[in-house]
Design an enzyme around this catalytic site. Sequence first.
Site: not given
Length: 796
Positions: A42, A60
């Site tokens: 990320r 996520n």
Amino acid sequence: MKGIVGGGVGQSRDLERVQETGPLRSAKSIRIRGLVQGVGFRPFVWQLARGLGLAGHVLNDGEGVLVEASGDERSLDLFLSRLQSDAPLLARIDQIAVSDLAGTPDARDFRILPSEEGKVATGVVPDAATCPACLGDIRNPADRRYRHAFANCTHCGPRLSILRHIPYDRASTAMAAFEMCRACRIEYENPADRRFHAQPIACPQCGPKLWFEDKDGCAVDGDPVVIAAERLGRGAILAIKGLGGFQIAVDAGNQSVIEKLRLRKHRPVKPLALMARDLDQIRDFALADAKEVALLESPAAPIVLLKKAGAPLAPGIAGPFDCLGVMLPNTPLHHLLMAELKGPIVLTSGNLSENPQETQNACARHNLAGIVDGFLMHNRDVVNRLDDSVVRQDRSGVSILRRARGYAPSPIRLPISFEGAPKVLALGGELKATFCLLDGRNAVLSQHIGDLENAPTLADYKKMLRLYLGLYRFEPDIVAVDAHPQYLSTRTGEDFARERGLPLVRVQHHHAHLAACLADQGQDQAMPGTVHAVVLDGLGWGADGTVWGGEILQGSYGGFVRCGHFRQVPLPGGEAANREPWRNLAAQLFTAFGVNYRANLVGTGLETRFAGHQAKLLDQMMQKGVNAPMTSSAGRLFDAVAAALDICPDKQGFEGEAAMRLEVLARASVAGKEGYPVEVTTSETVLLSFDKVWPALLGDLKSGVGHETISARFHQGLIDGLARSLSVAGARPSGKVVLSGGVFQNAFLRDGLTEKLETDGYTVLNHKSVPANDGGLALGQAAIAANLQAPSTFDD
């Protein structure tokens, strides 16, 4: 929109090109599947998107990583390209799916959103060895993590060992018990920091605590690492709480303490693993080429088998074997400890003989008290037990002998033809047990668990099975088991299928070995025709109800034909013959020479071996066929040859000892390798007979030929015989040949047969990501079951 291509471009140049093309804006939804959680994916996406001027977000969820991004089309193209080319080291992208978003998001910046729950389809990343940046931190007196035994970031540290469920967030791990301090929280929440959302993040102020205690459980004042190093230097045996469980350490240069460890642990001969401080220290006692160095320094940091060389260490470490199992430090704790020591240490599993490795502090104190003199402890839970992985670099590639820490549970990616296949739970075998969860193209093979004949190991196997099913929220459509009706893994699968009303598929043992290698090599379900396979192992339940083990098969995922095998011989005493090589020697001689085989032993030195009362009872078993089932086992043939050379004839100290020592002799041979004459005949099937091997071998013993030469001649004769048998069985030189089964852990045999077959024009398929031994069976079972069109529901 352009397709996804590899190759990256400098970020500033990207922006210049974007500015030149003008603002043709669009918005995309980007689904990324694979090993993309817990690896810094990320923040990587965040930094990449911001650098390209994109707006949107990343998060996520149960399927992996989801990105929504808007910007001009050139920037989005570059963004997609660099998602693959510049991904974090520990990431593995299996799929990127891109779709258009209706309208353009209102966001003017790019954000990281909280994780979402959902159907789990993402992978779990294996534990990774300490990265250079974190190692620099713990060595830097000015850093606040100086000498912190639990330093980590998104590029390294614990993953599976501390994970309770997915998504991979701190609350899902053993680190939930440790509240972050303000300084760690700032790092954790800063997308530009390499510890952004590193779930095990901690520091000396807020993280797990380390201490040293004596064998009576009393804490000892002082720096725990320094105390442990001092005591190791004085000859103590210590338990160390490692990443996946407890380990036992002693000074590798102290022969007397190694002997004491072997006595206390009831491990008389099995080689012990070593940990060295660095490559320079390894080169003092072993050889390591560039490929072996790459294995040692990889994020998996496995035990690597290396050739002995240089200054000798204590002989009790590896005994008669010519290789050493060596690893580098894989956690900050191990780095700190090794920095305090002058030389390498023996580092072996912290367990009672044959039991699983201890993971809990209280159990370790109780169960290891009779072995160790002290404990280097900490208070972070080991949620999932993980042994050290063991690998070797062969001529034909990497052999994974034990797949555990650093490799499991990274999914094995199957060919596209498995997409949409039913979900399969495969239970593996009874020895070197693993299980497999197959879902489409992803096959999750568990870490090595051990031999299920041991009750605590069976309990651990069932515990791990429950954990994986919950971890992945996995609900199988089919259950696959070994065809052997008495395997404890088979019974576990039967119970599971019965309770849930699921179809049960019984897979023949050697067919599973063949399929495991096909899956490991990425061979498609729809591959044209079939392949031939040489499958050599100890024992497996045959399709005809006899015991197989030296097999020439032709088949695919969908089925197989047994087109050849070793000539069957008795297995006198049944299970006892697996432990006592002399029994297999008697069986081979009985088969080659008949009931009067002893007359051929005069002058070999083997006469007295078969002169006693027990030998006469053995002869009666074989003559009457009582407690002497017939077998084509290759493993028992190796045991017989080893016994003829007086290698642990009465009893093996561990499984495979006789064959391993026989291989060492073959490698030591400097004479020519003209093989013994293995006969290859055909009637209904191809038959490999060793009746002519034994007169030649006994003749060499009578003539005083060296054992190294005899072993090399046996190996070479077997290689030549196997190559001929494939030709007789109809294998075409342009075709593919699979080599599988535990006997192919023998590098002399694997490399020799691979070279011979490749010279003859065959394409040889060896295992690369899963073991050739029974540790890979579950993968093969799963691939076979997924290929079945309509398996029947379980029926007693």
